[in-house]
Design an enzyme around this catalytic site. Structure first.
Site, mmCIF file in Angstrom:
data_model
loop_
_atom_site.group_PDB
_atom_site.id
_atom_site.type_symbol
_atom_site.label_atom_id
_atom_site.label_comp_id
_atom_site.label_asym_id
_atom_site.label_seq_id
_atom_site.Cartn_x
_atom_site.Cartn_y
_atom_site.Cartn_z
ATOM 1 N N ASP A 80 -7.598 3.231 14.140
ATOM 2 C CA ASP A 80 -7.789 2.879 12.734
ATOM 3 C C ASP A 80 -8.467 1.517 12.618
ATOM 4 O OD1 ASP A 80 -7.693 3.446 10.038
ATOM 5 O OD2 ASP A 80 -5.692 2.622 9.748
ATOM 6 N N GLY B 272 0.822 -1.199 0.000
ATOM 7 C CA GLY B 272 0.000 0.000 0.000
ATOM 8 C C GLY B 272 0.852 1.242 0.000
ATOM 9 N N THR C 179 5.117 -2.387 2.309
ATOM 10 C CA THR C 179 4.779 -3.695 1.770
ATOM 11 C C THR C 179 4.918 -4.731 2.876
ATOM 12 O OG1 THR C 179 5.616 -3.049 -0.407
ATOM 13 C CG2 THR C 179 5.340 -5.401 -0.007
ATOM 14 N N VAL C 180 4.000 -5.692 2.883
ATOM 15 C CA VAL C 180 4.031 -6.756 3.880
ATOM 16 C C VAL C 180 4.376 -8.065 3.185
ATOM 17 C CG1 VAL C 180 2.755 -7.985 5.662
ATOM 18 C CG2 VAL C 180 2.344 -5.559 5.292
#
Length: 744
Positions: A136, A23, A27-28
């Site tokens: 969030d 995103g 990054t994951v």
């Protein structure tokens, strides 16, 4: 999602396997620890690594995630916010996000919706208890794992006692799930902002759309601040609770503890699907990615277009505010009338129940030692820079503990004072703890000092229990985990200690106090073995050399060992990999592992070995149970990474009961004083009834520790009514089982 050209091969020493998501911020990746456990590694994009403001925010994210250690969040495994490209590794949670789940299957209803609501409220309870506001909470930050909902991504969270970091000119969050105060006055955001977000998320889960949906972020933000929510499609039983969460004023919303009372009082099916139907015991099977690095950065809400809009919003808030209070008052009144019985029934019906503030007192048992007071101590080892864990055994009023950089220490159970301590100068081997103790001798491991290439990797050391002086030592091998799945290279059995020699070629038995060798027995040709106690009997468990070398011991062989001579009996073949657990009805019980490559996926079967007839019987488990196994009182337990404890009948493999707890990465069980105890490296303890898993009490974390370790041996030692807990950083603490520390 496979890795792309230009992706790194590893981050922080963790080899990368796949992309999980990418995103605006980072990054994951899916990665593996050295032991093969999957982790999710979040790597911040290079352009933000040079932004001091963003780097400060990432430090806050890491700190917030570390503070939270509950059953409904992802534990931090490792992080380096100071790296050239900052990164953080958390426990990998398999499952769809709530957003993905609704996109694929549609809105939730009935028991599934109720479980989600309670699970998320319990998650917020754990988050708020350590002083963190998530800020969030949205569908992409909720993962529906097989063990319940998990809240991830603390990227814009903050500690309540810290100033909010100002991101110049920006309001950070996702408008459809933000609270009015987030949009109007971010510095005033507190825990009840998360309650508002939970209300919006439950509307989304029940209907497929949020209560403030609009055509643009600007209009959505305006509706959040000024308009009444759209709740027409929300089940009636849930609607009044959601309304209370969506009060425009924080003071008009319930706290998380109050919200849990309301949610648990709802009907089991919310007027929807049958609570006993398919999926009633768990969320639907989930198979896809679990992390999303995306986060919206909306523009602030526009000024009201009408002069009466603010007044209307205030009136709406007044209408909604207070609706939940009569319901809560009625629930409290019922509990007061029913007393402890009502509370106990609620715990039985509601799983973990989060009953931290209503801890049940255990049945009376042995008296406390004279002069006992709850205590907490740190045992200094030979390597102060390496956080260790100890393990303890009790002998009368003495505790003997060791592990890591402490060979052994004697501690008084009454006050935690140390009588003597023997330190290890070398680098500790993870998972190797105290060997054990006899009436006059304590046995532990000593690791080689740095810079001494001639020293063996480890030694078994015997210490006089009274004076703390070393009696003898012997080099020891270290391959038992490859053979048995447990790190147990030496065992105390009777007055003897049985070890593996330094060359990993034979078993050796010595008198525990004198060190005199009673016998030596070579391993069967082409194998490596480890000692396994079976009650008062001794077995050797062996695997072929090639399988041990490849960390794939898929074929095990057991040999009865004559304790007087060391002579091996006839071979007993056991389908593997298999992990020895203990004895039930005179039979050795082993859990069978299901492997994915060289990594364990969990346990899917039981094997029982009759030492007399050498007959082996097998039972398949209803599902694969991942986590840390243990056995006590004739029952096998597996504790999942998220704190789900499952009790299994070793005779049939059938599930006796399961209980969701708030203790992540727990090891156990230890039994005593009418309870089962499970504890994590943070020192957080939960007590359950051995009969049906009824929740008795839990404690808060005591130290900072990683909760990701699996396969750890029990950290709790019970001495009469005294519960002694070993935690990270060589921390020990003790309390009365009938008066445990109160959970906040």
């Amino acid at each position: 999602m496979s890795l792309r050209a230009g992706d790194p091969a590893e981050i922080g020493g963790y080899p990368l396997e796949a992309r999980l998501g990418s995103g605006g911020m980072g990054t994951v990746f899916l990665a593996r620890t050295a032991s093969g456990r999957p982790v999710a590694v979040k790597l911040i994009h290079q352009q933000y690594a040079q932004d001091d403001e963003f780097r400060t925010r990432f430090r806050q994210e890491v700190a917030a995630a570390r503070r939270v250690s509950g059953a409904f969040t992802a534990a931090v495994v490792d992080a380096d916010p100071e790296a050239e490209q900052p990164w953080m590794a958390t426990a990998y949670i398999e499952g769809r996000t709530l957003a993905q789940h609704l996109s694929a299957t549609g809105p939730l209803s009935g028991a599934e919706l109720r479980r989600l609501a309670i699970g998320l409220a319990e998650a917020l309870r754990d988050i708020h208890r350590v002083g963190v506001v998530h800020r969030d909470l949205k569908p992409s930050n909720v993962v529906l794992s097989p063990e319940g909902p998990r809240v991830i991504d603390f990227g814009i969270s903050r500690a309540v006692d810290q100033e909010t970091l100002t991101m110049t000119g920006r309001v950070i969050g996702t408008p459809p799930f933000m609270s009015p105060e987030q949009l109007q006055a971010p510095r005033g955001v507190g825990p009840r902002s998360d309650v508002f977000s939970l209300g919006t998320l439950l509307v989304y889960a029940a209907t497929g759309h949020g209560p403030f949906d609009a055509g643009s972020p600007h209009m959505t933000a305006y509706q959040v601040v000024h308009e009444e929510p759209s709740l027409g499609a929300v089940p009636g039983a849930l609607r009044s609770v959601v309304e209370s969460c969506l009060d425009k004023e924080p003071s008009g919303r319930p706290s998380v503890d109050e919200l849990l009372v309301l949610l648990r009082d709802l009907p089991s099916d919310l007027g929807g699907t049958d609570a006993n139907g398919p999926g009633a015991g768990r969320t639907r099977d989930v198979i896809t990615q679990n992390h999303s690095a995306t986060r919206a950065t909306p523009v602030p809400a526009p000024a009201p277009a009408r002069t009466d809009a603010g007044t209307a919003g205030t009136l709406v808030g007044r209408r909604l505010r207070g609706r939940w209070r009569p319901v809560l008052a009625a629930a409290v009144a019922v509990a007061a009338i029913g007393g402890g019985v009502a509370a106990l029934n609620a715990v039985r019906a509601g799983g973990n129940g989060g009953g931290d503030k209503g801890n049940r007192v255990l049945a009376s048992g042995a008296a406390l030692p004279d002069g006992f007071r709850p205590w907490r101590k740190t045992v200094r080892g030979g390597r102060e820079d390496i956080p260790d864990e100890l393990r303890c055994v009790a002998r009368g009023d003495a505790l003997y503990c060791g592990g890591g950089s402490v060979v052994a220490t004697r501690v008084r159970a009454t006050d935690g004072s140390q009588v003597w301590t023997a330190k290890s100068p070398g680098v500790p081997v993870q998972g190797l703890h105290l060997v054990g103790a006899t009436d006059d001798t304590v046995l532990g491991y000593r690791f080689a000092a740095e810079g001494d290439p001639q020293a063996p990797p480890s030694e078994v050391v015997a210490i006089d229990a009274d004076k703390g002086r070393e009696l003898w030592s012997a080099p020891s091998g270290a391959q038992s985990r490859a053979v048995t799945g447990r790190t147990q290279d030496a065992i105390v059995i009777g007055s003897a200690v049985v070890t593996v020699d330094a060359s990993n070629s034979r078993l050796e038995a010595r008198d525990a106090h004198s060190g005199a060798v009673a016998w030596r027995t070579s391993f069967p040709a082409g194998t490596q073995c480890a000692p396994v106690p079976v009650g008062a009997r001794l077995f050797a468990m062996c695997a072929r050399n090639d399988e041990v070398d490849a960390s794939e011991a898929r074929h095990a062989t057991l040999y009865a060992v004559d304790r007087d001579s060391g002579t091996l009996g006839e071979a007993i073949a056991v389908d593997g990999p298999a992990v020895p657990m203990g004895v039930a009805d005179g039979r050795l019980v082993l859990l069978q592992e299901r492997m994915e490559g060289t990594a364990s996926a969990g346990y899917d079967g039981l094997a029982r070995v009759d030492p007399t007839s050498r007959k082996v019987t097998y039972s398949r488990l209803a599902r694969t149970y991942a986590g840390t196994p243990g056995m006590v009182g004739g029952t096998v337990y597996v504790t999942g990474q998220t704190g789900l404890v499952t009790a299994l009948d070793p005779a049939t493999g059938r599930k006796k009961w399961s209980r969701q707890t708030s203790v992540e990465g727990a090891s156990g069980p230890a039994a005593g004083a009418g309870a089962l105890y499970f504890s994590s490296a943070t020192g957080r303890v939960v007590a359950l009834s051995p009969d049906d898993g009824t929740f008795l009490w839990t404690t808060d974390p005591q130290v900072d520790g990683l909760t990701g370790e699996q396969g750890a041996s029990p950290r709790v030692t019970v001495a009469g009514r005294v519960v002694v807990v070993a935690a990270d950083q060589n921390t020990l603490f003790a309390f009365d089982a009938q008066n445990p520390p109160k959970s906040r």
